[in-house]
Design a protein around this motif. Structure first.
Motif, short mmCIF file in Angstrom:
data_model
loop_
_atom_site.label_atom_id
_atom_site.label_comp_id
_atom_site.label_asym_id
_atom_site.label_seq_id
_atom_site.Cartn_x
_atom_site.Cartn_y
_atom_site.Cartn_z
N CYS A 65 -19.76 -69.22 30.27
CA CYS A 65 -20.24 -69.80 31.53
C CYS A 65 -20.68 -71.25 31.38
O CYS A 65 -21.11 -71.87 32.35
CB CYS A 65 -21.37 -68.96 32.11
N GLY A 66 -20.60 -71.79 30.19
CA GLY A 66 -20.90 -73.20 29.99
C GLY A 66 -22.39 -73.52 29.90
O GLY A 66 -22.78 -74.66 30.16
N VAL A 67 -23.21 -72.56 29.53
CA VAL A 67 -24.64 -72.82 29.34
C VAL A 67 -24.84 -73.50 27.99
O VAL A 67 -24.40 -72.98 26.96
CB VAL A 67 -25.45 -71.50 29.40
N PRO A 68 -25.48 -74.65 27.95
CA PRO A 68 -25.68 -75.34 26.67
C PRO A 68 -26.72 -74.62 25.80
O PRO A 68 -27.80 -74.28 26.27
CB PRO A 68 -26.18 -76.73 27.08
N PHE A 69 -26.37 -74.37 24.55
CA PHE A 69 -27.31 -73.73 23.64
C PHE A 69 -26.93 -74.05 22.21
O PHE A 69 -25.80 -74.42 21.90
CB PHE A 69 -27.33 -72.21 23.85
N GLN A 70 -27.91 -73.91 21.32
CA GLN A 70 -27.70 -74.05 19.89
C GLN A 70 -27.67 -72.67 19.27
O GLN A 70 -28.50 -71.82 19.59
CB GLN A 70 -28.84 -74.87 19.27
N GLU A 71 -26.74 -72.44 18.39
CA GLU A 71 -26.59 -71.14 17.71
C GLU A 71 -27.19 -71.21 16.32
O GLU A 71 -26.94 -72.16 15.57
CB GLU A 71 -25.11 -70.79 17.63
N VAL A 72 -27.97 -70.19 15.97
CA VAL A 72 -28.47 -70.04 14.60
C VAL A 72 -28.10 -68.64 14.13
O VAL A 72 -28.55 -67.65 14.71
CB VAL A 72 -29.99 -70.25 14.51
N LEU A 73 -27.25 -68.55 13.11
CA LEU A 73 -26.79 -67.26 12.60
C LEU A 73 -27.61 -66.87 11.37
O LEU A 73 -27.69 -67.63 10.40
CB LEU A 73 -25.31 -67.32 12.26
N ILE A 74 -28.24 -65.71 11.44
CA ILE A 74 -28.96 -65.15 10.30
C ILE A 74 -28.17 -63.94 9.82
O ILE A 74 -28.12 -62.91 10.51
CB ILE A 74 -30.40 -64.75 10.69
N PRO A 75 -27.49 -64.04 8.68
CA PRO A 75 -26.61 -62.94 8.25
C PRO A 75 -27.39 -61.68 7.90
O PRO A 75 -28.38 -61.74 7.17
CB PRO A 75 -25.90 -63.51 7.03
N PHE A 76 -26.94 -60.59 8.44
CA PHE A 76 -27.52 -59.29 8.12
C PHE A 76 -26.61 -58.62 7.08
O PHE A 76 -25.73 -57.85 7.41
CB PHE A 76 -27.64 -58.44 9.39
N ASP A 77 -26.83 -58.99 5.82
CA ASP A 77 -25.98 -58.49 4.75
C ASP A 77 -26.75 -57.55 3.83
O ASP A 77 -26.41 -57.35 2.68
CB ASP A 77 -25.38 -59.65 3.94
N PHE A 78 -27.79 -56.94 4.40
CA PHE A 78 -28.55 -55.90 3.70
C PHE A 78 -28.47 -54.63 4.51
O PHE A 78 -28.31 -54.67 5.73
CB PHE A 78 -30.02 -56.31 3.54
N GLU A 79 -28.63 -53.49 3.86
CA GLU A 79 -28.56 -52.21 4.57
C GLU A 79 -29.59 -52.14 5.69
O GLU A 79 -29.34 -51.60 6.75
CB GLU A 79 -28.77 -51.04 3.60
N ALA A 80 -30.77 -52.70 5.48
CA ALA A 80 -31.84 -52.63 6.47
C ALA A 80 -31.98 -53.93 7.25
O ALA A 80 -33.02 -54.18 7.84
CB ALA A 80 -33.15 -52.26 5.80
N GLY A 81 -30.95 -54.76 7.24
CA GLY A 81 -31.01 -56.01 7.98
C GLY A 81 -31.47 -57.15 7.08
O GLY A 81 -31.44 -57.06 5.86
N ASN A 82 -31.94 -58.23 7.67
CA ASN A 82 -32.36 -59.40 6.93
C ASN A 82 -33.82 -59.69 7.26
O ASN A 82 -34.15 -59.97 8.40
CB ASN A 82 -31.49 -60.61 7.30
N PRO A 83 -34.70 -59.63 6.26
CA PRO A 83 -36.12 -59.86 6.55
C PRO A 83 -36.42 -61.25 7.08
O PRO A 83 -37.48 -61.47 7.68
CB PRO A 83 -36.80 -59.63 5.19
N SER A 84 -35.50 -62.21 6.92
CA SER A 84 -35.73 -63.56 7.41
C SER A 84 -35.90 -63.62 8.92
O SER A 84 -36.58 -64.51 9.44
CB SER A 84 -34.56 -64.48 7.00
N ILE A 85 -35.29 -62.68 9.64
CA ILE A 85 -35.36 -62.72 11.10
C ILE A 85 -36.79 -62.48 11.59
O ILE A 85 -37.16 -62.90 12.68
CB ILE A 85 -34.39 -61.70 11.73
#
Length: 215
Positions: free
Chosen positions: A27-47
């Motif tokens: 829809c053309g909404v301006p935003f910045q993307e930040v990807l936090i990889p979930f490469d652990f079984e229980a997710g990523n504690p950084s989030i």
């Protein structure tokens, strides 16, 4: 206006991230993307440094945090009413939200048996009870909405309702779950979106592998 920042997980697997991302992007909404990889079984504690739930997606706008896919779409729709994240007609808008809530809260059998995995080679699984019932209900939603609106999307133009069902399009394709012509047509319309293709390209290039999502 402060810029929106959308925190997301792995594009290959994160259906919850995919929904608000494709809504904003298409829809053309301006935003910045930040990807936090979930490469652990229980997710990523950084989030947890960003998200009070420890999950993605998470939208940050100035000092405000908004989580959950549909809440993010709703917030963006209020900030940018001109981009058409929801249908203009009040009744159509109510139905679009109803379908979106049904997607948010339901279809557990399909979610559990067929996790989103854009890298997965197309092929069928032995499906547990309930999956085909979920598939049939989703096809009924898509068919009814497009019959009423005339298509090509659920409510004519692309909307938040299409975004909420975007991961299902991927699941239906990867697990070879459908063959009805109108269902396949809607899936093709979604996959032709530049926003879809941008997300999919990035997903296929990811190297992270999460065993629990490799059905």
């Amino acid at each position: 206006m402060d810029r929106l920042t959308l925190y997301i997980g792995n594009k290959n697997y994160s259906s919850w991230s995919f929904r608000p991302w494709i809504a904003l992007e298409a829809c053309g909404v301006p935003f910045q993307e930040v990807l936090i990889p979930f490469d652990f079984e229980a997710g990523n504690p950084s989030i947890r440094a960003v998200s009070p739930t420890g999950k993605v997606p998470m939208l940050v706008h100035g000092g405000l945090k908004v989580w959950e896919s549909l809440a993010i779409i709703e917030y963006a729709a209020e900030l940018f009413p001109e981009v058409g994240l929801w249908p203009g007609d009040r009744q159509a808008r109510a139905v679009a939200r109803s379908y979106s809530m049904e997607m948010l809260a339901g279809f557990g059998a399909l979610r559990g048996a067929c996790p989103m995995n854009m890298r997965r080679p197309v092929g069928r699984l032995d499906l547990p009870k309930g999956v085909l019932d979920d598939v049939a209900r989703i096809e009924t939603i898509w068919r009814g909405a497009r019959d009423r609106s005339g298509g090509p999307f659920l409510f004519g133009a692309f909307s938040g309702a299409d975004a909420m069902f975007a991961p299902v399009v991927s699941r239906f394709e990867c697990y070879d779950l459908v063959n009805a012509a109108d269902t396949l047509d809607y899936m093709a319309v979604m996959k032709a979106l530049p926003a879809w293709q941008k997300w999919e390209k990035a997903a296929l290039e990811e190297t992270w592998r999460v065993a629990v999502d490799e059905a």
